[in-house]
Structures are given as C-alpha cells and as structure tokens.
Design a protein around this motif. Sequence first.
Motif, PDB file in Angstrom:
ATOM      1  N   TRP A 133      19.205 -83.744  53.695  1.00  0.00           N
ATOM      2  CA  TRP A 133      18.094 -83.701  53.452  1.00  0.00           C
ATOM      3  C   TRP A 133      16.883 -83.416  54.456  1.00  0.00           C
ATOM      4  CZ3 TRP A 133      14.557 -87.639  56.057  1.00  0.00           C
ATOM      5  CH2 TRP A 133      13.436 -87.768  55.716  1.00  0.00           C
ATOM      6  N   ALA A 134      17.678 -83.968  55.983  1.00  0.00           N
ATOM      7  CA  ALA A 134      16.522 -83.025  56.364  1.00  0.00           C
ATOM      8  C   ALA A 134      16.582 -81.983  56.995  1.00  0.00           C
ATOM      9  CB  ALA A 134      16.557 -84.086  58.282  1.00  0.00           C
ATOM     10  N   HIS A 135      18.127 -81.661  57.171  1.00  0.00           N
ATOM     11  CA  HIS A 135      18.307 -79.565  57.065  1.00  0.00           C
ATOM     12  C   HIS A 135      17.621 -78.623  55.893  1.00  0.00           C
ATOM     13  CE1 HIS A 135      19.966 -76.189  58.031  1.00  0.00           C
ATOM     14  NE2 HIS A 135      20.220 -76.346  56.085  1.00  0.00           N
ATOM     15  N   HIS A 136      17.698 -79.755  54.434  1.00  0.00           N
ATOM     16  CA  HIS A 136      16.870 -78.887  53.588  1.00  0.00           C
ATOM     17  C   HIS A 136      15.174 -79.203  53.569  1.00  0.00           C
ATOM     18  CE1 HIS A 136      20.595 -78.652  51.123  1.00  0.00           C
ATOM     19  NE2 HIS A 136      20.630 -78.959  51.537  1.00  0.00           N
ATOM     20  N   ALA A 137      15.319 -79.835  53.867  1.00  0.00           N
ATOM     21  CA  ALA A 137      12.952 -80.271  54.254  1.00  0.00           C
ATOM     22  C   ALA A 137      13.252 -79.496  55.343  1.00  0.00           C
ATOM     23  CB  ALA A 137      12.557 -81.759  54.874  1.00  0.00           C
ATOM     24  N   ARG A 138      13.479 -79.079  56.807  1.00  0.00           N
ATOM     25  CA  ARG A 138      13.778 -78.127  57.993  1.00  0.00           C
ATOM     26  C   ARG A 138      13.315 -76.584  57.222  1.00  0.00           C
ATOM     27  NH1 ARG A 138      17.419 -79.229  62.149  1.00  0.00           N
ATOM     28  NH2 ARG A 138      18.800 -77.593  60.492  1.00  0.00           N
ATOM     29  N   LYS A 139      14.509 -76.335  56.702  1.00  0.00           N
ATOM     30  CA  LYS A 139      14.303 -75.359  55.697  1.00  0.00           C
ATOM     31  C   LYS A 139      13.194 -74.906  55.128  1.00  0.00           C
ATOM     32  CE  LYS A 139      17.416 -73.002  56.407  1.00  0.00           C
ATOM     33  NZ  LYS A 139      17.923 -72.034  57.094  1.00  0.00           N
ATOM     34  N   ASP A 140      12.893 -73.420  55.335  1.00  0.00           N
ATOM     35  CA  ASP A 140      12.248 -72.020  54.286  1.00  0.00           C
ATOM     36  C   ASP A 140      12.338 -71.759  52.986  1.00  0.00           C
ATOM     37  OD1 ASP A 140       9.601 -73.476  56.665  1.00  0.00           O
ATOM     38  OD2 ASP A 140      10.342 -71.509  57.854  1.00  0.00           O
ATOM     39  N   ARG A 141      12.587 -72.336  52.545  1.00  0.00           N
ATOM     40  CA  ARG A 141      12.813 -71.725  50.647  1.00  0.00           C
ATOM     41  C   ARG A 141      11.586 -71.147  49.446  1.00  0.00           C
ATOM     42  NH1 ARG A 141      17.795 -75.532  52.012  1.00  0.00           N
ATOM     43  NH2 ARG A 141      18.857 -73.760  51.521  1.00  0.00           N
ATOM     44  N   SER A 142      12.651 -71.163  48.665  1.00  0.00           N
ATOM     45  CA  SER A 142      11.093 -71.599  47.308  1.00  0.00           C
ATOM     46  C   SER A 142      12.652 -71.721  46.351  1.00  0.00           C
ATOM     47  CB  SER A 142      10.581 -69.960  47.466  1.00  0.00           C
ATOM     48  OG  SER A 142       9.193 -70.160  46.115  1.00  0.00           O
ATOM     49  N   PRO A 143      12.512 -72.464  45.864  1.00  0.00           N
ATOM     50  CA  PRO A 143      10.571 -73.526  46.182  1.00  0.00           C
ATOM     51  C   PRO A 143      11.333 -74.921  46.559  1.00  0.00           C
ATOM     52  CG  PRO A 143      11.703 -74.162  44.078  1.00  0.00           C
ATOM     53  CD  PRO A 143      12.745 -73.057  44.072  1.00  0.00           C
ATOM     54  N   PRO A 144      10.128 -75.510  47.776  1.00  0.00           N
ATOM     55  CA  PRO A 144      10.375 -75.989  49.046  1.00  0.00           C
ATOM     56  C   PRO A 144      10.888 -76.957  48.595  1.00  0.00           C
ATOM     57  CG  PRO A 144       8.261 -75.309  48.767  1.00  0.00           C
ATOM     58  CD  PRO A 144       8.471 -74.572  47.394  1.00  0.00           C
ATOM     59  N   PHE A 145      11.988 -77.128  49.504  1.00  0.00           N
ATOM     60  CA  PHE A 145      12.392 -78.895  49.369  1.00  0.00           C
ATOM     61  C   PHE A 145      11.753 -80.486  49.564  1.00  0.00           C
ATOM     62  CE2 PHE A 145      14.945 -82.656  50.327  1.00  0.00           C
ATOM     63  CZ  PHE A 145      15.927 -82.478  49.819  1.00  0.00           C
ATOM     64  N   THR A 146      11.362 -80.800  48.446  1.00  0.00           N
ATOM     65  CA  THR A 146      10.305 -82.000  48.429  1.00  0.00           C
ATOM     66  C   THR A 146      11.094 -83.770  47.762  1.00  0.00           C
ATOM     67  OG1 THR A 146      10.372 -81.570  45.931  1.00  0.00           O
ATOM     68  CG2 THR A 146       8.740 -80.846  47.360  1.00  0.00           C
ATOM     69  N   ASP A 147      11.926 -83.675  47.988  1.00  0.00           N
ATOM     70  CA  ASP A 147      13.279 -85.234  47.801  1.00  0.00           C
ATOM     71  C   ASP A 147      12.581 -86.177  48.629  1.00  0.00           C
ATOM     72  OD1 ASP A 147      14.015 -84.066  45.367  1.00  0.00           O
ATOM     73  OD2 ASP A 147      15.797 -84.285  45.770  1.00  0.00           O
ATOM     74  N   SER A 148      12.081 -87.442  48.476  1.00  0.00           N
ATOM     75  CA  SER A 148      12.342 -88.405  49.069  1.00  0.00           C
ATOM     76  C   SER A 148      13.732 -88.917  49.419  1.00  0.00           C
ATOM     77  CB  SER A 148      11.540 -89.569  48.605  1.00  0.00           C
ATOM     78  OG  SER A 148      12.334 -90.203  47.846  1.00  0.00           O
ATOM     79  N   LEU A 149      14.478 -89.081  50.890  1.00  0.00           N
ATOM     80  CA  LEU A 149      15.410 -89.594  51.004  1.00  0.00           C
ATOM     81  C   LEU A 149      16.117 -90.701  49.884  1.00  0.00           C
ATOM     82  CD1 LEU A 149      17.855 -89.634  53.155  1.00  0.00           C
ATOM     83  CD2 LEU A 149      17.049 -91.352  54.385  1.00  0.00           C
ATOM     84  N   ALA A 150      15.109 -91.425  49.118  1.00  0.00           N
ATOM     85  CA  ALA A 150      16.089 -92.119  48.766  1.00  0.00           C
ATOM     86  C   ALA A 150      16.314 -92.044  47.165  1.00  0.00           C
ATOM     87  CB  ALA A 150      14.720 -93.081  48.276  1.00  0.00           C
ATOM     88  N   GLN A 151      15.510 -90.368  46.697  1.00  0.00           N
ATOM     89  CA  GLN A 151      15.989 -89.632  45.760  1.00  0.00           C
ATOM     90  C   GLN A 151      16.942 -88.414  46.142  1.00  0.00           C
ATOM     91  OE1 GLN A 151      12.469 -87.656  45.496  1.00  0.00           O
ATOM     92  NE2 GLN A 151      10.753 -88.100  43.538  1.00  0.00           N
ATOM     93  N   PHE A 152      17.011 -88.277  46.808  1.00  0.00           N
ATOM     94  CA  PHE A 152      18.265 -87.376  47.328  1.00  0.00           C
ATOM     95  C   PHE A 152      19.636 -88.163  47.552  1.00  0.00           C
ATOM     96  CE2 PHE A 152      20.897 -84.740  50.335  1.00  0.00           C
ATOM     97  CZ  PHE A 152      20.949 -83.974  49.826  1.00  0.00           C
ATOM     98  N   ARG A 153      19.235 -89.336  48.318  1.00  0.00           N
ATOM     99  CA  ARG A 153      20.704 -90.400  47.937  1.00  0.00           C
ATOM    100  C   ARG A 153      21.196 -90.384  46.984  1.00  0.00           C
ATOM    101  NH1 ARG A 153      21.951 -92.095  53.201  1.00  0.00           N
ATOM    102  NH2 ARG A 153      19.841 -92.804  54.461  1.00  0.00           N
ATOM    103  N   ALA A 154      20.226 -90.779  45.675  1.00  0.00           N
ATOM    104  CA  ALA A 154      20.939 -90.737  44.238  1.00  0.00           C
ATOM    105  C   ALA A 154      21.728 -90.390  44.207  1.00  0.00           C
ATOM    106  CB  ALA A 154      19.640 -91.660  43.971  1.00  0.00           C
ATOM    107  N   ARG A 155      20.675 -88.314  43.774  1.00  0.00           N
ATOM    108  CA  ARG A 155      22.272 -87.546  43.536  1.00  0.00           C
ATOM    109  C   ARG A 155      23.107 -86.594  44.451  1.00  0.00           C
ATOM    110  NH1 ARG A 155      19.403 -82.703  43.539  1.00  0.00           N
ATOM    111  NH2 ARG A 155      17.969 -83.242  44.922  1.00  0.00           N
ATOM    112  N   ILE A 156      23.530 -87.537  45.583  1.00  0.00           N
ATOM    113  CA  ILE A 156      23.937 -86.727  46.785  1.00  0.00           C
ATOM    114  C   ILE A 156      25.049 -87.413  46.529  1.00  0.00           C
ATOM    115  CG2 ILE A 156      23.257 -87.664  48.883  1.00  0.00           C
ATOM    116  CD1 ILE A 156      24.342 -83.879  48.360  1.00  0.00           C
TER     117      ILE A 156
END
Length: 251
Positions: free
Chosen positions: A132-155
């Motif tokens: 989660w922290a890595h995806h938030a840090r990266k510069d990409r389009s579209p930007p990563f916007t998941d909260s940690l809870a949202q990301f945990r639910a999917r991953i």
Amino acid sequence: MRVLLHPGFHKTATTTAQAFLHENRALIWPHAALVLPARIRSVSEAVFAGGDVAGAMARFLRGLALSPRRTLILSAENLLGPMPRGGTDSPYPAALPVLRALISALGSLGWPVDLTLYFSTRAQAGWEESLWAHHARKDRSPPFTDSLAQFRARIGRLPLAEQLARIREGLPGQRIISHDIADLAQAPFGPAQPFVDFLGRTAPFRPVAPRNAALPRPVTERLLELNRRETGAALLAAKRAVRQAAEGRTA
C-alpha cells in the motif's frame, strides 16, 4: 548445474537482498554466475506482456557464460508479474504458468539442472501495508488513492501464504524453500542469508543496510491526500517534496 531462482515475493526485503548480492558480486563470481533484475528485464517484460516466457528465458540463458559445473543465482521479483495491486483474485495470477515456463527454459540448457526455488515471505499485515505504501508513493496515472482498509480488503482475498501453498501444490516434486524475513532479521546477513547458505562458502561478505523500506504511515497518508487532490505537475512536485522531507533529503 546448481540453480537458485528467487522470483519473489515483492516487498519481502528483495531489494536489500539484491543489494547484498550486488555489493558482494566480486566474491560471489568465482563460485556462481549472478543475475539481478536489471539484467533479466527482457524476461520480466515477457511475463508482464503475457508473451513467450520460456522463449525469452531460453534466449537469455544462451547469452550467459554457463556450463554444467557452473552455479547460477537469479533474483528478480518481477519474474512473477507486476507488484500486486489487489485487482485480481490472487496476488500473482500467472505464477504457476510463468514458473513452469522458467523451469522448462532451464531444462533446455542441455545438461542436468539442480533447481531450488526460493520465496521470501513476510507476515500478511506487514506485507499489505508495505505494498500500500509503495503504491501511494509511486508516480503513475491514475494516482493510487486507496485507504489502507480498502487496499487490505482487496489484496487479502488470497493471502500470501496461500499463494505460496498453491505454487507448491502446482509444482509437485520441485524443491521449494521459503523464509519469513522476520526470521532472518538476526541472521548474519539478514535477508541475504539464504543466498549465502546456498553458496555454502565462507567468504568475507559485507552486510548491507536495509533498502527501499516503506515510508512511515503518516507520510503515506499525506501522499494519498495529494493523490486525491492534486494532478499533473503539481502532484509530482508536491509528492517529491514530501518524500524528500521524509527521507531527510533536499532537492
């Protein structure tokens, strides 16, 4: 030929282990050929594209100075596919066909290959947060916007331990080892210890400091705020400033 293939997983201290291998390459070379991510990018690109992985790997191997008596160490986590983002039912949906293709290519060398697959792992919660922290840090389009809870639910739909179990089940008879990086923390060479053990050599190896560690959670939250609010050049500049401040660097 003895081969140690380390194809994953992402965010399990792979960068630190690879930095150790690179820093100690002069000591390793007399005993083993060494392949790190930049060198095997052509094969990773075939994995990402869903292309002819076996063919790409076979071509790559033909370009190395190998022999039946030579040991080979390969470490490249992108060989399993992109860093998981939670958009599929499993972290590495192509893991088994990719690994079978890589094994097939090794078998085409024309001499016996004694292959060990090594997977570095970590506790699920820490792995999820690091991704989660890595995806938030990266510069990409579209930007990563998941909260940690949202990301945990999917991953977390298929835990990393279950992904590894599926790999083991899908490759019966294949030697597969794994180590949780927490268990390696006190080893003389940390996350690189399995490579030293594989070499079975006593040498004045130099440990390395941890590399590519996740930024603290408050910093990641700040980056996510920027991903949600800013766009374009303004977003890139703002994120760069936050990262530099967190890492104690200046522009």
